[in-house]
Design a protein around this motif. Structure first.
Motif, PDB file in Angstrom:
ATOM      1  N   HIS A  45      -3.553  -3.149  -1.745  1.00  0.00           N
ATOM      2  CA  HIS A  45      -3.633  -3.575  -0.345  1.00  0.00           C
ATOM      3  C   HIS A  45      -4.605  -4.738  -0.182  1.00  0.00           C
ATOM      4  CE1 HIS A  45      -5.515  -3.501   3.653  1.00  0.00           C
ATOM      5  NE2 HIS A  45      -4.268  -3.369   4.052  1.00  0.00           N
TER       6      HIS A  45
ATOM      7  N   GLN B 299      -4.814   7.256  -0.407  1.00  0.00           N
ATOM      8  CA  GLN B 299      -5.964   6.382  -0.692  1.00  0.00           C
ATOM      9  C   GLN B 299      -6.163   6.269  -2.188  1.00  0.00           C
ATOM     10  OE1 GLN B 299      -9.054   8.283   1.692  1.00  0.00           O
ATOM     11  NE2 GLN B 299      -9.190   6.387   2.858  1.00  0.00           N
TER      12      GLN B 299
ATOM     13  N   SER C 244       1.607   4.032  -3.211  1.00  0.00           N
ATOM     14  CA  SER C 244       1.229   5.436  -3.036  1.00  0.00           C
ATOM     15  C   SER C 244       2.252   6.388  -3.649  1.00  0.00           C
ATOM     16  CB  SER C 244       1.082   5.758  -1.541  1.00  0.00           C
ATOM     17  OG  SER C 244       0.103   4.923  -0.952  1.00  0.00           O
TER      18      SER C 244
ATOM     19  N   HIS D 112       0.827  -1.200   0.000  1.00  0.00           N
ATOM     20  CA  HIS D 112       0.000   0.000   0.000  1.00  0.00           C
ATOM     21  C   HIS D 112       0.865   1.255   0.000  1.00  0.00           C
ATOM     22  CE1 HIS D 112      -2.035   3.341   2.075  1.00  0.00           C
ATOM     23  NE2 HIS D 112      -3.031   3.001   1.289  1.00  0.00           N
TER      24      HIS D 112
ATOM     25  N   ALA E  50      -3.710   1.746  -4.974  1.00  0.00           N
ATOM     26  CA  ALA E  50      -3.076   1.345  -3.714  1.00  0.00           C
ATOM     27  C   ALA E  50      -4.082   0.626  -2.816  1.00  0.00           C
ATOM     28  CB  ALA E  50      -2.491   2.561  -2.999  1.00  0.00           C
ATOM     29  N   GLN E  51      -5.339   1.050  -2.893  1.00  0.00           N
ATOM     30  CA  GLN E  51      -6.390   0.344  -2.153  1.00  0.00           C
ATOM     31  C   GLN E  51      -6.599  -1.053  -2.722  1.00  0.00           C
ATOM     32  OE1 GLN E  51      -8.125   1.773   0.562  1.00  0.00           O
ATOM     33  NE2 GLN E  51      -6.549   3.306   0.329  1.00  0.00           N
TER      34      GLN E  51
END
Lengths: 354, 354, 354, 354
Positions: free
Chosen positions: D231, D223, C235, C231, D227-228
């Protein structure tokens, strides 16, 4: 966002007349031996039908623990549990499909969500607090040396004027009101019976004392211990106010009488601070007060309107508490245990051992 | 965990005698035209030195906005800001390096963190609330039709007994106490002057009324609007209690008198609910009360101990407020604005437009 | 929601051509002695203008720490910091007010927020990563025995085929590419120079090895260590992929060759797991890979459209990196340090000492 | 911290051989009509025993929904559900009480928590993903026009080289591998059968395409949509890598070939961005890839050690998948649906209608 806690998390679900209540307690530490019977016993203290002055809804409130415990000890994994609803007399509520009960959440839920489970208040029912009692009792077992005692200190205008140190807490469970002063308890019980006979309800106050508190619980600025306690207590159905230590009385005092002067061992001579200074526990007993309004469901006629605006007369037919404070006592204790455990675990995170 | 809010987030930093205070307001919507002068004006209302009855610390409290605003409008990006400290007379505090002030956070911070910036209370100083005023004023501009009015309703034993509807809020800023009743304001001011002369301090109460509130703010169970307000208010330095609507008085009432009967348009005849039912705003005015203890720093000798346990006599030398409530008024309003904006944005998330 | 972390929190702000970048690092433990010069040195490694193959934007990137540190040690309070922007040649971007740059966030920000700071990408600029380097370096000092080494392992089709154990990391900073293999570094540098001359850009890969990792970092299910790392890395601007241990290659392998057989001391003979099993560090070195796309801003003409749909030709005029990976190395290390510190502190919370 | 999501929250519990799995989906909007049979059908796609090439553990995986749904529609209240375990052959695992399985979480859980439910991996079992499928299918019904298609694109060295546009997704469910190319599917199935016969396992890749995506999903900086997604996907058991759009290949490309040039309507000619620019969906199809390692449990002997360090030989006796990717397909889709719904609801919060 139906989650309580910061490090420790309690997420819950359930409606008054749905299939079940339940919850998940996450981030509870591993290796803690749990006495599961005590969890059920705590629930029994909150259970309806336990005495003549509370609602006669017949629920066994049996909790089933589903995960996170292995060979009697916690594993650090989420503890899931459910409490099945049994005695849903949903028919008591059919007349409410359209009528909005005064001072309930009927109108606000209708406005906010459009669609709601109106039976018994749905998600707004205080049956939700049974979830909290399960989690709270587990948290209490994390901090076994801490002693959390809530008790009824007011019912209507009958109030307990004694300091907690003058009370004998062992007498609390000997009366259905859960007031440790037998005389006052008697008066309170009579008032509740009278009010119920009149189809009315009455408010009350629950006080709580936490003894043998670890120091350093609570985080500065936005996670102050008393603000966490306040948030939790204000989440209980029917609560209208929260104060700690000297509370609202402090507003009338001078600094020279209110300040808690230190003893040599850093205990304090007085405890107006209620065990919390700068939002952090100082090791003195924590004291707080929670005000409950009278239950909004009356067993007497009230004027109201249907959603479409037609006038109607409404009369409670369900089985309701004339006064919530006796059954609120274990709920206040449960939430206090949860908040203390949460703050305890957050504080552990700060400790560096490299 | 030094963050306030659920959807909208305010994260802050700063110590009384450090370089600067500051914060980041995240998730504020894009496209809102901000009047930045109003932000500074709000700060000026909280500023020390503004009247003879507050601390004479000389701080301009000038906010510098660093991001998230472009061509006068918000961009949806985090709004960073700082407020430089200017008048740090840290020498006033050197004697405190070892002496622990009664009813302050000195002892609890020392126990919890081992290492602390002891100058002026460090992070525990109420100067932190200047960060909140900046964020609150920005939030207020998100909800321009909502009217938030806090006012002093008690100083010591002098209390304002009128209902808020009987008050003329336009008179509030005409006296240094920020009480909208001129006669009571006069009495309160005299009490504060007297108390200060005695080197003492006194507590008080701030009441708040929010008019023209959108319905449906607040989320069931653990994000009830009043619990969010309570948490925020209990985060203010020196606050000991929070109640809303009928508050602690409700505990003494019957359901039949307390219930708010609906009018045909779903306004209510009375407003004991304080504009909140089931944790959700119903469109009626929101009312709440916040109790402040007397300031703990006295300009007279107090007995205490050094960290190592040596008895010592302590006497405040800094510039302190004899009573915090006048300067707490803009802080209460700021936090109320923040909480309402946060709940407003959460509620928006629920709306599906597919 | 512009916050990174679970227990430890980094909240940031800033736009490419705004007044300043900055952030708040919350929940960092108290009592840690910080070497503040190292924080600035870490920033210098990310700084523009440091070598001929990176952007020539002239920024000193000087960090000012504003709170949370007293007498050289952390206090447990939020660490606020700012980095002022200095060399904003906003005029380079005026032509972009309406033209949307391909493969940038111009179009998506415009659609999402309506209103945006278009100068230099505004909030989407990779200058934001300077905030992360400040926080990451502070976190690195929390875990001084842990060694985090990122390096360039690919630029375009030139890839480093050696295992990390065969590399001499001390050679990494001796070339502007930050590749520890001098020959490959030479080839990569030449490719970057060639690409820049052509007004073009090229992608690359950063690999990272973490040695001497504490065991037990990472939480089951939704906070697995590799998912937290993933994550964080995803980013970073321009990142298109993340893998750890055997990564995408593992998909082609058999269990019998992929399984890491234990040695007697529970180290493993191979380390296809990349130091993480079940989301939790096992004490073996953590290895991961991060893929970066070629920079989207080209110094050659590209066709595009204005917001209103008029065709236009666009040509980058600003000072841009032809390849981001050399400057991404300190960013990858910073985020790794942050994630490890966060997981370390969460793990501490689990430890009960009653 | 066993919660997924930002606005929408999924909190889960359950162990492989405990009483039940279950979860709570919070903040799901009210008024959405749910097709509950589709929820069970989605679970059936993930169910063990569905084809000869997956584990033969016999579980009906029947979900019971307990709250948050009334008269077929969501109420905005938490949706609680449980899935009872039925076919727990815990005896298959008694030999594991002390032996640590290579490349499993046995060692790391033991180190981290001290105490663990070792039966079938306990909380680390991939049975947890059945919870995600329940939540994901509910989320899918929130965004009915969005089409999410995952498929197997690699098993061992057999990889699907076609672009997704060349595939006929309707063929995907016609083979047990869930690969939409019948010839490749045949090869993959044969490889899996061969590997199983050898008591071995093999890795694979799942690709996913999301069509008809709303624009503006994903939030800047921490967010980002990819990346969400990363994850979430990295949270699936056995996943070793995640990439989107051009993925790791982008590292080898030039900007001039990689940039997605706009068409007049702001669609793009190419889609190396994978439908996401600056972390925000641009309306083009979202594409991503997920790499799975070979299952660690082998039905052949492996050397290992007991917790106390005694050498032992270990041989899987349970019922295991020789290759996880066929059953991972519905899990990837479920998590994608969850992430998209979460980002969708967050984005709604930004919209101001004053």
């Amino acid at each position: 966002m139906q989650t309580l806690g910061n490090y420790l998390k309690l997420t819950t679900f359930g409606e008054s007349h749905g299939k079940a209540y339940g919850g998940i307690l996450s981030n509870f530490p591993a290796g803690i031996t749990l006495d599961l019977e005590k969890v059920q016993q705590a629930l029994n203290r909150r259970r309806p039908g336990q005495s003549p002055i509370v609602t006669q809804r017949n629920e066994s409130d049996t909790v089933e623990l589903l995960s996170g415990i292995f060979e009697g000890k916690t594993t650090g994994m989420p503890i899931g549990f459910i409490i099945r609803n049994e005695n849903q007399r949903s028919k008591d509520y059919t007349h409410l499909e359209n009528a909005l009960r005064p001072s309930h959440s009927d109108y606000t839920l209708e406005e906010k969500f459009g669609h709601r489970d109106y039976r018994g208040g749905g998600r707004s029912s205080a049956r939700e607090t049974s979830n909290w009692v399960v989690a709270g009792e587990i948290c209490r077992q994390l901090l076994p040396s801490v002693s959390i005692t809530a008790y009824v200190s007011g019912v209507g205008t009958i109030t307990l004027d004694k300091e907690w140190q003058q009370l004998d807490f062992s007498l609390r469970e000997e009366n259905p009101v859960r007031c440790p002063d037998p005389e006052k308890a008697q008066e309170m019980e009579e008032l509740i019976r009278k009010v119920r006979k009149e189809g009315d309800t009455v408010g009350g106050v629950v006080s709580c004392v936490v003894e043998n508190v670890p120091k350093s619980l609570g985080e500065p600025v936005f996670q102050k211990l008393h603000a966490q306690l306040g948030h939790a207590m204000l989440s209980i159905n029917a609560v209208k106010g929260f104060s700690y230590g000297s509370g609202f009385l402090s507003a009338q005092m001078r600094g020279s009488e209110h300040n808690d002067i230190f003893n040599e061992d850093f205990t304090t001579r007085t405890n107006h601070s209620g065990g919390i200074q700068g939002g952090i526990s100082n090791g003195m007993p924590i004291t707080f007060q929670v005000a409950f309004k009278p239950v909004a469901t009356l067993l007497r006629p009230q004027q109201s309107y249907t959603i479409s605006g037609t006038p109607t007369t409404l009369e409670g037919k369900g089985r309701h508490d004339p006064c919530v404070v006796p059954r609120a006592v274990p709920v206040v204790e449960a939430l206090a245990a949860f908040v203390l455990a949460d703050m305890y675990l957050i504080n552990q995170g700060r400790k560096i051992e490299l």
